[in-house]
Design a protein around this motif. Structure first.
Motif, PDB file in Angstrom:
ATOM      1  N   LYS A  51      10.812   5.579 -11.234  1.00 26.79           N
ATOM      2  CA  LYS A  51      10.799   6.729 -11.750  1.00 26.79           C
ATOM      3  C   LYS A  51      11.729   7.034 -12.775  1.00 26.79           C
ATOM      4  O   LYS A  51      11.588   7.853 -13.850  1.00 26.79           O
ATOM      5  CB  LYS A  51      10.575   7.951 -10.595  1.00 26.79           C
TER       6      LYS A  51
ATOM      7  N   ALA B 243       1.325   4.234  -3.050  1.00 26.97           N
ATOM      8  CA  ALA B 243       1.328   5.598  -2.896  1.00 26.97           C
ATOM      9  C   ALA B 243       2.377   6.599  -3.058  1.00 26.97           C
ATOM     10  O   ALA B 243       2.331   7.486  -3.716  1.00 26.97           O
ATOM     11  CB  ALA B 243       0.703   5.923  -1.414  1.00 26.97           C
ATOM     12  N   ARG B 244       3.564   5.608  -2.633  1.00 25.47           N
ATOM     13  CA  ARG B 244       4.769   6.654  -3.083  1.00 25.47           C
ATOM     14  C   ARG B 244       5.116   6.941  -4.787  1.00 25.47           C
ATOM     15  O   ARG B 244       5.122   7.896  -5.151  1.00 25.47           O
ATOM     16  CB  ARG B 244       6.005   5.641  -2.420  1.00 25.47           C
TER      17      ARG B 244
ATOM     18  N   THR C 162       2.901   5.281 -15.885  1.00 26.26           N
ATOM     19  CA  THR C 162       2.823   4.377 -14.615  1.00 26.26           C
ATOM     20  C   THR C 162       1.592   4.167 -13.946  1.00 26.26           C
ATOM     21  O   THR C 162       1.095   5.173 -13.608  1.00 26.26           O
ATOM     22  CB  THR C 162       3.974   4.939 -13.844  1.00 26.26           C
ATOM     23  N   SER C 163       1.331   3.022 -13.671  1.00 26.49           N
ATOM     24  CA  SER C 163       0.127   2.821 -12.726  1.00 26.49           C
ATOM     25  C   SER C 163       0.463   1.745 -11.799  1.00 26.49           C
ATOM     26  O   SER C 163       1.197   0.927 -11.806  1.00 26.49           O
ATOM     27  CB  SER C 163      -0.999   2.431 -13.532  1.00 26.49           C
ATOM     28  N   CYS C 164      -0.275   1.993 -10.731  1.00 21.69           N
ATOM     29  CA  CYS C 164       0.014   0.839  -9.496  1.00 21.69           C
ATOM     30  C   CYS C 164      -1.097   0.483  -9.212  1.00 21.69           C
ATOM     31  O   CYS C 164      -2.312   0.658  -9.274  1.00 21.69           O
ATOM     32  CB  CYS C 164       0.488   1.935  -8.149  1.00 21.69           C
TER      33      CYS C 164
ATOM     34  N   GLY D  35       2.848   6.113  -7.291  1.00 19.42           N
ATOM     35  CA  GLY D  35       1.763   6.354  -7.868  1.00 19.42           C
ATOM     36  C   GLY D  35       1.272   7.724  -7.724  1.00 19.42           C
ATOM     37  O   GLY D  35       0.840   8.598  -8.438  1.00 19.42           O
ATOM     38  N   LYS D  36       1.578   8.377  -6.442  1.00 19.29           N
ATOM     39  CA  LYS D  36       0.892   9.693  -5.925  1.00 19.29           C
ATOM     40  C   LYS D  36       1.873  10.596  -5.197  1.00 19.29           C
ATOM     41  O   LYS D  36       1.705  11.625  -4.894  1.00 19.29           O
ATOM     42  CB  LYS D  36      -0.202   9.522  -4.853  1.00 19.29           C
ATOM     43  N   ASN D  37       3.376   9.988  -5.074  1.00 18.31           N
ATOM     44  CA  ASN D  37       4.411  10.796  -4.569  1.00 18.31           C
ATOM     45  C   ASN D  37       4.216  11.011  -3.093  1.00 18.31           C
ATOM     46  O   ASN D  37       4.551  11.905  -2.409  1.00 18.31           O
ATOM     47  CB  ASN D  37       4.712  12.149  -5.286  1.00 18.31           C
ATOM     48  N   VAL D  38       3.323  10.031  -2.507  1.00 15.94           N
ATOM     49  CA  VAL D  38       3.113  10.312  -0.896  1.00 15.94           C
ATOM     50  C   VAL D  38       4.568   9.605  -0.411  1.00 15.94           C
ATOM     51  O   VAL D  38       4.804   8.509  -0.565  1.00 15.94           O
ATOM     52  CB  VAL D  38       2.047   9.439  -0.399  1.00 15.94           C
TER      53      VAL D  38
ATOM     54  N   GLU E 285       0.777  -1.347   0.236  1.00 16.82           N
ATOM     55  CA  GLU E 285      -0.036  -0.063  -0.025  1.00 16.82           C
ATOM     56  C   GLU E 285       0.942   1.270   0.058  1.00 16.82           C
ATOM     57  O   GLU E 285       0.502   2.118  -0.847  1.00 16.82           O
ATOM     58  CB  GLU E 285      -1.014   0.005   1.187  1.00 16.82           C
TER      59      GLU E 285
ATOM     60  N   HIS F 166      -2.491  -2.085 -10.798  1.00 15.90           N
ATOM     61  CA  HIS F 166      -3.092  -2.132 -12.103  1.00 15.90           C
ATOM     62  C   HIS F 166      -4.084  -3.362 -12.183  1.00 15.90           C
ATOM     63  O   HIS F 166      -3.076  -4.572 -12.302  1.00 15.90           O
ATOM     64  CB  HIS F 166      -2.312  -1.774 -13.092  1.00 15.90           C
TER      65      HIS F 166
END
Length: 234
Positions: free
Chosen positions: A83, A60-61, A91-93, A63-66, A56, A95
């Motif tokens: 990256k 987030a890291r 890029t997708s996570c 796909g969303k740079n969290v 998880e 998926h």
């Protein structure tokens, strides 16, 4: 008064997943109780909980740079590498992709869906009329060599992306700070299915006949949740 029009829904096709196939190989009866009847407790452990949390956080890291949690900062280099490895890629996570028994794309819960995969990371690089792709599977356990799982994932990607001709697949073993990769092309798929289809045929026949015999092994003693089996604990 208009006549009522009745449409009968098409029954869902038999389907499988790699985890179900692994359970069937280990023991058909275990597969039945864990994956079909689902009448045994689901496996739980600290390792599984940690693995789910890592997946998880990595999604987030990437796909969303969290930012990763403090106790997962040791995995930052791998997340950052995604990256930079394939510049220009889409890029997708997490998926979700599915495929029919005719090796065609299908909806995740489609009536004709034969198998499904959830890809931790999928990257597609457009290159004119053809494309290349990359998929990554995060692993939080020990290092294992299991390119068959990667091949199945590649097959479902090929079914859903007709222009993709080559896929670089990779296991990243986060705990060991190591990875292993294998490239697949469309020309590799017949060999993969030549091995798998006979096994899948037996698995489907078991479902049609409800025949799931026990397959005793050393796993019966400590690692099987099917307490009703005569071999359990032995």
């Amino acid at each position: 008064m208009m006549a009522l029009q009745v449409r009968q829904r098409k029954p869902k096709a038999w389907s499988w997943s790699y985890s179900k196939l692994k359970n069937y190989r280990t023991c058909p009866r275990r597969h039945y109780h864990c994956d079909i009847a689902k009448d045994v407790p689901q496996e739980t452990s600290d390792a599984l909980t940690w693995g789910n949390a890592v997946h998880e956080a990595m999604a987030a890291r990437v796909g969303k740079n969290v930012p990763l949690p403090e106790d997962m900062q040791q995995f930052e280099d791998w997340a950052a590498k995604v990256k930079t490895d394939m510049p220009g890629a889409v890029t997708s996570c997490e998926h979700e992709l599915a495929m029919t028994a005719e090796f065609k794309a299908s909806a995740w819960f489609g009536n004709d869906t034969w198998t499904r995969v959830k890809l931790d990371v999928l990257q597609i690089i457009p290159a004119g009329s053809t494309q290349v792709a990359s998929l990554i599977d995060w692993k939080t356990g020990r290092i294992e060599s299991d390119s068959e799982q990667l091949g199945i994932a590649a097959a479902v990607v090929f079914a859903n992306f007709p222009n993709v001709q080559k896929i670089r697949t990779r296991f990243v073993f986060l705990k060991e700070d190591a990875d292993g990769e294998e490239d697949f092309t469309r020309q590799d798929m017949p060999l993969l299915w030549a091995k798998l289809l006979p096994e899948l045929g037996k698995m489907k026949h078991a479902a049609e006949t409800n025949d799931y015999p026990a397959k005793p092994s050393h796993l019966c003693k400590k690692y099987c949740p099917v307490a009703s089996c005569e071999h359990h604990g032995k």
